[in-house]
Scaffold this motif. Structure first.
Motif, mmCIF file in Angstrom:
data_model
loop_
_atom_site.group_PDB
_atom_site.id
_atom_site.type_symbol
_atom_site.label_atom_id
_atom_site.label_comp_id
_atom_site.label_asym_id
_atom_site.label_seq_id
_atom_site.Cartn_x
_atom_site.Cartn_y
_atom_site.Cartn_z
ATOM 1 N N UNK A 171 0.860 -1.188 0.000
ATOM 2 C CA UNK A 171 0.000 0.000 0.000
ATOM 3 C C UNK A 171 0.897 1.240 0.000
ATOM 4 N N UNK A 172 0.662 2.136 -0.946
ATOM 5 C CA UNK A 172 1.507 3.323 -1.058
ATOM 6 C C UNK A 172 0.662 4.577 -1.192
ATOM 7 N N UNK A 173 1.314 5.699 -0.873
ATOM 8 C CA UNK A 173 0.672 7.001 -1.035
ATOM 9 C C UNK A 173 1.655 7.926 -1.762
ATOM 10 N N UNK A 229 5.098 -0.457 -9.130
ATOM 11 C CA UNK A 229 5.811 0.014 -7.949
ATOM 12 C C UNK A 229 5.160 -0.520 -6.666
ATOM 13 N N UNK A 230 3.869 -0.718 -6.721
ATOM 14 C CA UNK A 230 3.140 -1.231 -5.551
ATOM 15 C C UNK A 230 3.105 -2.756 -5.517
ATOM 16 N N UNK A 231 3.165 -3.369 -6.687
ATOM 17 C CA UNK A 231 3.088 -4.820 -6.769
ATOM 18 C C UNK A 231 1.654 -5.294 -6.878
ATOM 19 N N UNK A 232 1.367 -6.050 -7.919
ATOM 20 C CA UNK A 232 0.019 -6.578 -8.142
ATOM 21 C C UNK A 232 0.075 -8.100 -8.057
ATOM 22 N N UNK A 233 -0.780 -8.678 -7.239
ATOM 23 C CA UNK A 233 -0.777 -10.129 -7.055
ATOM 24 C C UNK A 233 -1.523 -10.830 -8.189
ATOM 25 N N UNK A 234 -1.303 -12.146 -8.292
ATOM 26 C CA UNK A 234 -1.876 -12.893 -9.406
ATOM 27 C C UNK A 234 -3.394 -12.969 -9.385
ATOM 28 N N UNK A 235 -3.995 -12.750 -8.229
ATOM 29 C CA UNK A 235 -5.456 -12.855 -8.149
ATOM 30 C C UNK A 235 -6.164 -11.548 -8.499
#
Length: 427
Positions: free
Chosen positions: A130-132, A191-197
């Motif tokens: 989680x980023x801001x 940059x935040x990372x997205x999961x496979x689901x």
């Protein structure tokens, strides 16, 4: 500035008058001689004119107005604000900010809260970190992106549907194609990372509900992850090298080229990467959905039989000359316009001056990038003096063509991509 006036508008004001006008128009349309008299010119190629067609010259009335920072738009309603641009004011190959339509679902945030410390939060079930970010963070940390992308309301053309449906009665001008300045959404998501689901990428804006409810959110939509990762998906802070107009989402907004404008959230505060199809306001029911199967006009359609709108259909616009123009006989006329399609490319653009009896190919220029409209030009001569209509028809790379008439009816009046037509008097 011109605004199309439909029988549904007259009905709301005076039902008895509407009934008289409806039947009067039908009788009038049956008599080409009467139409020619009203137009003040003989209708050339009248034998090819579709039955029931209202000449383009009779579909428009003048209606001036002004919005700060905008030029020539026509206000359809003001709470929430919707304003469109007449086609002849969309003649620029790159749409100026002052000519870009306005479609609000709620009340824009108070300008006083739009500060340099505006932040964007990335969260959701399918994000790793989680980023801001502030606007300055986005500008500093990610490669700049500059893309010319079509932004169009899914209800553009709604006023032409019969029976009429609720909603802003857009005619043709809820579309534009400026250059957007910002960063690619995919760079920020990486940059935040997205999961496979991950399934959907949704937005939350700072606009408030027209009811005044403090917790009310007027709209929160989004797109499938695959669309969000394409190069025509942006987080934008500018347009044509300048700041976003306050009514178009300053200081941050999303832009998804070729998809309904409702997916391109304004006054962007938060992006959520969801592991389900987003369920925010205006994601369910009939909102931004069409029947999964064709239905007869006026039919009631259950929500479970409605499908979410994705890529927009192929479409075109004649932007020069203005409808109703007078042209000197014997001289060629240059016709200019734009053509676009949701996720593909426009393959050809054809023009007719005889109510669709015959078509000739226009010169179609390559778009600036994926998601931009293609500009086109067509030079024509007229065989005699009289009243003509110029029709434009685009075909995409899948062979799908604009229909000559209003396409299949749906409960919210979405996706009208019928051929655009203008009136020309050859004198």
């Amino acid at each position: 500035m011109r605004r199309e006036r439909g029988i549904h508008e007259i009905f709301r004001e005076d039902p008895e008058r509407a009934d008289r006008e409806l039947w009067g128009r039908r009788a009038f349309l049956a008599n080409v001689g009467a139409m020619s008299a009203v137009l003040g010119a003989r209708i050339v190629y009248a034998q090819h004119m579709p039955v029931g067609l209202v000449p383009a010259a009779l579909a428009n009335t003048a209606e001036p107005f002004h919005i700060e920072g905008k030029d020539g738009l026509v206000v359809l309603n003001d709470r929430p604000l919707s304003a469109e641009t007449p086609p002849h004011l969309l003649n620029d190959d790159v749409t100026p900010s002052e000519r870009l339509f306005v479609r609000n679902n709620g009340i824009p945030p108070d300008p006083a809260m739009v500060t340099r410390r505006w932040t964007l939060t990335i969260d959701g079930e399918s994000v790793r970190r989680r980023r801001r970010y502030t606007v300055a963070d986005l500008k500093r940390r990610f490669p700049p992106a500059h893309r010319q992308l079509v932004l169009e309301c899914a209800g553009n053309g709604r006023a032409a549907y019969e029976p009429s449906v609720a909603g802003s009665q857009w005619t043709l001008g809820a579309v534009g194609c400026p250059q957007w300045n910002g960063v690619l959404l995919r760079d920020v998501l990486e940059d935040c990372g997205v999961t496979r689901d991950a399934v959907y990428v949704a937005y939350w804006g700072a606009d408030s509900h027209v009811s005044g409810a403090e917790s009310g959110v007027p709209i929160s939509r989004g797109v499938p992850v695959a669309k969000a990762l394409q190069r025509d998906a942006m987080i934008a802070w500018g347009v044509n090298g300048g700041p976003l107009h306050p009514l178009n989402g300053h200081p941050l907004r999303l832009v998804f080229g070729g998809w309904p404008g409702s997916t391109s959230g304004k006054w962007l505060r938060r992006i959520s990467v969801r592991n389900v199809v987003h369920d925010g306001p205006k994601m369910g029911g009939h909102s931004y959905r069409i029947p999964c199967e064709p239905v007869p006009p006026g039919a009631a359609v259950a929500p479970e039989d409605m499908c979410i709108i994705g890529a927009m259909p192929v479409k075109s616009l004649i932007t020069s000359p203005e409808s109703g123009t007078r042209h000197s006989f014997g001289w060629p006329l240059n016709v200019h316009g734009h053509a676009w399609v949701g996720d593909g490319r426009v393959r050809r653009l054809r023009v007719s001056i005889d109510f669709g009896r015959t078509w000739r190919r226009a010169e179609l220029w390559s778009p600036a990038n994926r998601g931009a409209w293609a500009n086109w030009d067509f030079l024509t001569r007229f065989p005699t003096r009289g009243y003509y209509e110029i029709w434009a028809r685009a075909v995409d790379d899948q062979g799908r063509s604009q229909p000559m008439v209003v396409p299949g009816w749906n409960p919210k009046g979405y996706l009208n991509n019928a051929c655009h037509r203008i009136a020309v008097y050859v004198v």
